[in-house]
Design a protein around this motif. Structure first.
Motif, mmCIF file in Angstrom:
data_model
loop_
_atom_site.group_PDB
_atom_site.id
_atom_site.type_symbol
_atom_site.label_atom_id
_atom_site.label_comp_id
_atom_site.label_asym_id
_atom_site.label_seq_id
_atom_site.Cartn_x
_atom_site.Cartn_y
_atom_site.Cartn_z
ATOM 1 N N ARG A 492 37.785 24.615 -42.013
ATOM 2 C CA ARG A 492 36.339 24.619 -41.870
ATOM 3 C C ARG A 492 35.757 25.573 -42.907
ATOM 4 N NH1 ARG A 492 34.158 22.789 -37.168
ATOM 5 N NH2 ARG A 492 32.479 24.346 -37.255
ATOM 6 N N LEU A 493 34.575 25.273 -43.377
ATOM 7 C CA LEU A 493 33.937 26.101 -44.393
ATOM 8 C C LEU A 493 33.295 27.319 -43.724
ATOM 9 C CD1 LEU A 493 33.472 26.138 -47.471
ATOM 10 C CD2 LEU A 493 31.216 25.150 -47.035
ATOM 11 N N GLU A 494 34.152 28.211 -43.261
ATOM 12 C CA GLU A 494 33.689 29.440 -42.614
ATOM 13 C C GLU A 494 34.287 30.625 -43.363
ATOM 14 O OE1 GLU A 494 34.982 29.034 -38.628
ATOM 15 O OE2 GLU A 494 33.456 27.535 -38.088
ATOM 16 N N VAL A 495 33.442 31.376 -44.066
ATOM 17 C CA VAL A 495 33.877 32.486 -44.905
ATOM 18 C C VAL A 495 33.462 33.792 -44.246
ATOM 19 C CG1 VAL A 495 33.700 33.572 -47.170
ATOM 20 C CG2 VAL A 495 33.676 31.072 -46.974
ATOM 21 N N SER A 496 34.439 34.641 -43.959
ATOM 22 C CA SER A 496 34.154 35.912 -43.278
ATOM 23 C C SER A 496 33.902 37.053 -44.246
ATOM 24 C CB SER A 496 35.311 36.274 -42.341
ATOM 25 O OG SER A 496 36.531 36.331 -43.074
ATOM 26 N N ASN A 497 34.568 37.037 -45.430
ATOM 27 C CA ASN A 497 34.339 38.111 -46.399
ATOM 28 C C ASN A 497 34.691 37.614 -47.797
ATOM 29 O OD1 ASN A 497 37.137 39.197 -47.381
ATOM 30 N ND2 ASN A 497 37.386 38.879 -45.162
ATOM 31 N N LEU A 498 34.197 38.363 -48.788
ATOM 32 C CA LEU A 498 34.423 37.998 -50.187
ATOM 33 C C LEU A 498 35.432 38.901 -50.874
ATOM 34 C CD1 LEU A 498 30.733 37.290 -51.332
ATOM 35 C CD2 LEU A 498 32.367 35.727 -50.314
ATOM 36 N N VAL A 499 36.182 39.658 -50.104
ATOM 37 C CA VAL A 499 37.113 40.631 -50.695
ATOM 38 C C VAL A 499 38.125 39.977 -51.634
ATOM 39 C CG1 VAL A 499 38.932 42.299 -50.170
ATOM 40 C CG2 VAL A 499 36.811 42.286 -48.832
ATOM 41 N N PRO A 500 38.718 38.826 -51.272
ATOM 42 C CA PRO A 500 39.754 38.249 -52.168
ATOM 43 C C PRO A 500 39.199 37.521 -53.391
ATOM 44 C CG PRO A 500 39.968 37.468 -49.884
ATOM 45 C CD PRO A 500 38.616 38.046 -50.034
ATOM 46 N N LEU A 501 37.905 37.664 -53.689
ATOM 47 C CA LEU A 501 37.295 36.879 -54.756
ATOM 48 C C LEU A 501 37.996 37.110 -56.101
ATOM 49 C CD1 LEU A 501 34.979 34.875 -54.911
ATOM 50 C CD2 LEU A 501 33.456 36.763 -55.529
ATOM 51 N N GLY A 502 38.250 38.367 -56.444
ATOM 52 C CA GLY A 502 38.918 38.672 -57.703
ATOM 53 C C GLY A 502 40.321 38.108 -57.761
ATOM 54 N N GLU A 503 41.039 38.177 -56.645
ATOM 55 C CA GLU A 503 42.404 37.641 -56.605
ATOM 56 C C GLU A 503 42.410 36.123 -56.770
ATOM 57 O OE1 GLU A 503 44.681 40.056 -53.305
ATOM 58 O OE2 GLU A 503 42.508 40.187 -53.063
ATOM 59 N N LEU A 504 41.443 35.447 -56.149
ATOM 60 C CA LEU A 504 41.371 33.997 -56.295
ATOM 61 C C LEU A 504 41.143 33.615 -57.752
ATOM 62 C CD1 LEU A 504 39.241 32.991 -53.170
ATOM 63 C CD2 LEU A 504 41.661 32.498 -53.554
ATOM 64 N N LEU A 505 40.220 34.322 -58.401
ATOM 65 C CA LEU A 505 39.975 34.021 -59.809
ATOM 66 C C LEU A 505 41.205 34.314 -60.659
ATOM 67 C CD1 LEU A 505 36.326 35.262 -60.472
ATOM 68 C CD2 LEU A 505 37.163 32.914 -60.506
ATOM 69 N N ALA A 506 41.931 35.369 -60.329
ATOM 70 C CA ALA A 506 43.130 35.713 -61.103
ATOM 71 C C ALA A 506 44.207 34.642 -60.951
ATOM 72 C CB ALA A 506 43.658 37.071 -60.669
ATOM 73 N N LEU A 507 44.274 33.982 -59.801
ATOM 74 C CA LEU A 507 45.227 32.886 -59.642
ATOM 75 C C LEU A 507 44.933 31.749 -60.609
ATOM 76 C CD1 LEU A 507 45.456 32.645 -55.737
ATOM 77 C CD2 LEU A 507 47.266 33.400 -57.299
ATOM 78 N N ALA A 508 43.644 31.494 -60.851
ATOM 79 C CA ALA A 508 43.254 30.402 -61.749
ATOM 80 C C ALA A 508 43.213 30.847 -63.199
ATOM 81 C CB ALA A 508 41.879 29.859 -61.340
ATOM 82 N N TYR A 509 42.885 32.108 -63.432
ATOM 83 C CA TYR A 509 42.683 32.599 -64.793
ATOM 84 C C TYR A 509 43.515 33.852 -65.059
ATOM 85 C CZ TYR A 509 38.571 29.571 -64.383
ATOM 86 O OH TYR A 509 37.737 28.504 -64.174
ATOM 87 N N PRO A 510 44.832 33.782 -64.937
ATOM 88 C CA PRO A 510 45.636 34.983 -65.203
ATOM 89 C C PRO A 510 45.505 35.453 -66.649
ATOM 90 C CG PRO A 510 47.041 33.035 -65.033
ATOM 91 C CD PRO A 510 45.682 32.620 -64.582
ATOM 92 N N ASP A 511 45.230 34.531 -67.558
ATOM 93 C CA ASP A 511 45.063 34.891 -68.968
ATOM 94 C C ASP A 511 43.726 35.562 -69.232
ATOM 95 O OD1 ASP A 511 44.101 32.359 -68.138
ATOM 96 O OD2 ASP A 511 43.806 31.739 -70.215
ATOM 97 N N ARG A 512 42.814 35.522 -68.254
ATOM 98 C CA ARG A 512 41.495 36.121 -68.425
ATOM 99 C C ARG A 512 41.309 37.380 -67.578
ATOM 100 N NH1 ARG A 512 37.582 30.773 -68.492
ATOM 101 N NH2 ARG A 512 38.774 29.584 -70.051
#
Length: 823
Positions: A492-512
């Motif tokens: 379900r599209l239920e988001v409790s916090n944005l703490v992992p935002l940087g980690e999620l981006l790093a999974l997609a953009y490790p070169d960045r």
């Protein structure tokens, strides 16, 4: 309804489709091909199939064109969309159990083929507007041709306003029928109005463009369609026009708009007021903007260009090509006599055609689709333009870094799992691995925002997501896409916090992943894990971050501008990438010190979290450091003999094709590991590299069949009639010029034609020399020289060099390198 030009050719087209598996249709703009052809084919026997339920796919390059085409054809049948005619695109589908004609966007065809390689139930595929040569269209055609090899009942129709027919015959077959149709067009008056030479700032350009638009409205009838390269230019001109003439209806038309906004731009104003539609290339083809009788063309387009070496994509603003300019001009003559105002000088040259997207795009998605299809060597498929080796290697390298491909370029377990996500492989990895962070709903929300068309400028991603999650109904497109991804992920599209935002981006953009550098020089300067530099404005909230992940860069490898990013802590980066805890030897060549400088580091690529002195220099690290130094210099220390070898190879590659390797400087720099790396075991400096026999190493890298034929096809020396063996100079071939044979004129008496090499495909350029070895004549046509140039040379030279023969008939004379014998 008025008859369209294509209707006169429908019988011929239907006959061709009944008898052949592949057909080409060239129909000029306004012919009616997009809407009339599919309906004409729908009830053909081959299209109905064995059970009378065969489906036809019509591929459109843009979503707005797909919706409009489906709606128009459904209206012609007196039905709602979703009955006989429907459409399917990413995140939106209107098809039903009775749908037999599906209008789909190009990426949808790729997914349909990957899910069902035989396309059961589909009897024909129509590629519309193929001249645009999008990456997805090229890939779709290559996969469809491969599917057709095991489904001989599948029909393919490729149609467009303009086609490179010869190139298409190359992949479809020389016997492919070609049907041609004229378009329906009223006369269009073309005028040229180059912009002034004042400083060309954006605002100044908008003022000049606004004056041109108002002038065109005063000269012509109907509404105006203005072609501009991008959204920023559209909005500047919209503000300028609104300030000058508030009563004028100014509409925007580009990909970031909602469907309703796009439809509003395509329709005349309900109150009958004149309107100006400011559009990107989206309006070049496929859609008709009702009421337009005036086109104002700024003469530019913005295209993404991928740089394999940096891994970044840069948006380039280019002069429009002639084919596109003609397409734009034709928009003024769709519904009546029109006016086209071109904002450049009439004598300004334009390139004939645009480059296919496959030559300038990020090929990571293509590499992913090839792996899904089970293809390792791309030439196993039939391509109009083969994917460039460098860009494909860069795409595969990224997918390996992400864990999607293994060393053999086959899908890993993660790669197979990522196949369910209809998005770029980077973002698919983020979505698939988000469960490790217990953040799948947040990943869905983030991907929907990153891929949305309403992110503008340097928006803060974290604040953007906070706003959307707080008021989702205010962002309906984003919400619809996020919910669709959540359904695929089973959450379900239920988001409790944005703490992992940087980690999620790093999974997609490790070169960045980026680390702040040069603290003394002020904030906002970062080193990317890929090795490039990136910047933020000094006042940006992230300018002081020690580590961040850049989600969007402008593509300038020497100093990319970060448009969107999120901070990440060192602890979270180390937890996400365990390899950051391992010590690695780091070596680089120092031009200042003239030696290799080394240390031990741990980090992620060029992002260094900790460093310590290096006790010894590992051979592999030395090799990599030297190769990297050579690449950064951008050239290799070739001597004269080495350049001759490169020239020989350039000639054979130009004359005989890419069976022969690319020994251009960029090509060799890209393949250093293959041909030079194995010979650096005992090398410790760049001076020592320069002392290596580089030309011989290149020759040794050739496969034996090519090495055996090299001397036959591109000999180092040619035997001339005098019996001498004269050296050929191949260095001009590095600039696509013919090789040079410099030889005394007396030594080629009796030669009737200029010598040819490379299976007779290339003629040598003769530099005919005097007895003192000074140039007398340069010719590529020896027969013409004997007939026309030699008599004059003979008159002038026989008095100056009386001891050398100057016969009246050089073709009958004996060639010699000697003087005349004494009487």
């Amino acid at each position: 309804m008025a008859e369209l030009p294509i209707e006169a050719h429908l019988d011929a087209l239907c006959d061709a489709m009944a008898q052949h598996a592949r057909v080409l249709l060239v129909a000029e703009p306004g012919a009616g091909k997009t809407t009339r052809v599919p309906l004409a084919l729908l009830d053909e026997e081959w299209c109905l199939g064995e059970r009378g339920e065969g489906r036809l796919l019509l591929l459109e390059p843009r979503r707005v064109a797909a919706r409009l085409a489906a709606g128009f054809m459904a209206e012609m049948l007196g039905e709602p969309v979703g009955e006989t005619v429907g459409y399917r695109m990413r995140g939106e589908s209107r098809v039903g159990p009775n749908t037999r004609l599906e209008v789909v966007t190009q990426g949808v065809l790729t997914r349909m083929l990957q899910d069902d390689p035989l396309l059961e139930g589909v009897t024909g595929i129509i590629f519309d507007e193929f001249h645009e040569r999008s990456l997805e269209a090229d890939l779709g055609l290559a996969l469809a041709l491969d599917a057709q090899s095991v489904r001989d009942d599948l029909r393919l129709l490729v149609m467009s306003a303009t086609l490179d027919v010869e190139a298409l015959f190359g992949v479809l077959g020389e016997s492919t029928p070609l049907v041609e149709s004229q378009g329906r067009s009223f006369p269009v008056t073309t005028r040229y109005l180059p912009l002034g030479s004042r400083p060309n700032s954006g605002e100044n350009t908008a003022r000049q463009q606004a004056s041109a638009v108002l002038e065109a409205l005063a000269q012509g009838e109907g509404d105006a369609l203005v072609f501009l390269p991008g959204v920023a230019e559209i909005r500047r001109l919209a503000r300028e026009l609104a300030g000058r003439q508030p009563s004028l209806a100014v509409r925007e038309l580009h990909g970031r708009l909602s469907l309703e906004e796009q439809r509003r731009a395509l329709r005349p104003e309900p109150d009958g007021n004149r309107r100006v539609v400011l559009a990107t290339a989206i309006a070049e083809s496929s859609v008709t903007v009702d009421g337009v009788r005036i086109v104002v063309d700024a003469g530019q387009e913005r295209v993404p260009v991928f740089q394999p070496r940096s891994g970044l994509t840069r948006l380039e603003t280019r002069r429009v090509n002639r084919a596109s300019a003609d397409q734009r001009r034709g928009r003024a003559g769709r519904q009546g006599p029109g006016l086209c105002l071109r904002l450049w000088a009439e004598e300004q040259p334009l390139p004939a055609h645009g480059e296919p997207e496959i030559l300038q795009a990020d090929l990571a998605p293509l590499a992913f689709e090839l792996a899904r299809w089970g293809i390792v060597e791309p030439d196993a498929l039939a391509w109009i333009t083969l994917p460039p080796a460098g860009a494909l290697a860069a795409g595969r390298g990224l997918l390996q870094r992400l864990g999607v491909l293994d060393e053999a370029f086959l899908l890993t377990e993660l790669g197979r799992a990522c196949s369910r996500w209809p998005t770029h492989p980077r973002l698919a990895v983020m979505l698939e691995r988000a469960g490790e962070l217990d953040a799948v709903p947040l990943a869905c929300a983030l991907v929907a925002a990153l891929e949305g068309r309403d992110l503008d400028g340097e928006q803060d991603l974290e604040r953007t997501l906070q706003a959307r999650l707080a008021q989702p109904s205010a962002h309906r497109q984003w919400l619809r896409e996020a919910q669709r991804l959540a359904r695929i992920g089973g959450v379900r599209l239920e988001v409790s916090n944005l703490v992992p935002l940087g980690e999620l981006l790093a999974l997609a953009y490790p070169d960045r992943v980026a680390q702040r550098i040069n603290h003394d020089a002020g904030p906002g300067r970062f080193r990317l894990a890929s090795g490039g530099l990136a910047t933020l404005p000094e006042r940006h909230p992230l300018a002081h971050a020690e580590l961040l992940v850049a989600a969007e860069l402008d593509g300038q490898a020497s100093g990319a501008r970060i448009f969107r990013g999120v901070a990440i802590s060192r602890e979270r980066l180390e937890a996400l990438f365990p390899e950051t805890r391992e010590w690695q030897a780091s070596l680089e060549w120092s031009d200042e010190q003239g030696r290799l400088v080394g240390e031990q580091v741990r980090g992620l690529g060029a992002v260094v979290l900790e460093r310590r002195p290096l006790q010894s220099l590992p051979p592999e690290a030395i090799r990599e450091a030297l190769l990297d130094a050579l690449r950064r210099r951008g050239e290799l220390p070739f001597g004269d003999s080495d350049e001759q070898q490169r020239g020989r190879m350039a000639l054979l590659r130009q004359a005989l094709g890419d069976t022969w390797p690319d020994w251009s400087m960029p090509g060799l720099l890209d393949t250093l590991e293959t041909w030079l790396g194995p010979h650096l075991d005992e090398v410790r400096s760049l001076d020592a590299v320069a002392r290596l026999p580089l030309g011989r190493l290149l020759l040794d890298s050739l496969e034996w069949p090519l090495r055996a034929r090299l001397d036959e096809l591109a000999p180092e020396r040619l035997a001339v009639p005098s019996g001498s063996q004269v050296r050929l100079d191949y260095t001009p071939c590095l600039e696509a010029r013919p090789p040079v044979l410099a030889v005394k004129l007396q030594e080629v008496f009796g030669w009737r034609e200029s010598p040819r090499i490379a299976e007779g495909r290339v003629g040598a350029l003769l530099h005919l020399l005097s007895p003192a070895r000074r140039p007398l004549q340069v010719t590529g046509d020896l027969a013409s020289f004997w007939a026309n140039g030699y008599p004059e040379v003979r008159r002038e030279m026989r008095g100056r060099y009386p001891k050398h023969p100057w016969p009246e008939d050089p073709l009958a004379a004996v060639a010699t390198a000697r003087t005349k014998p004494r009487a």
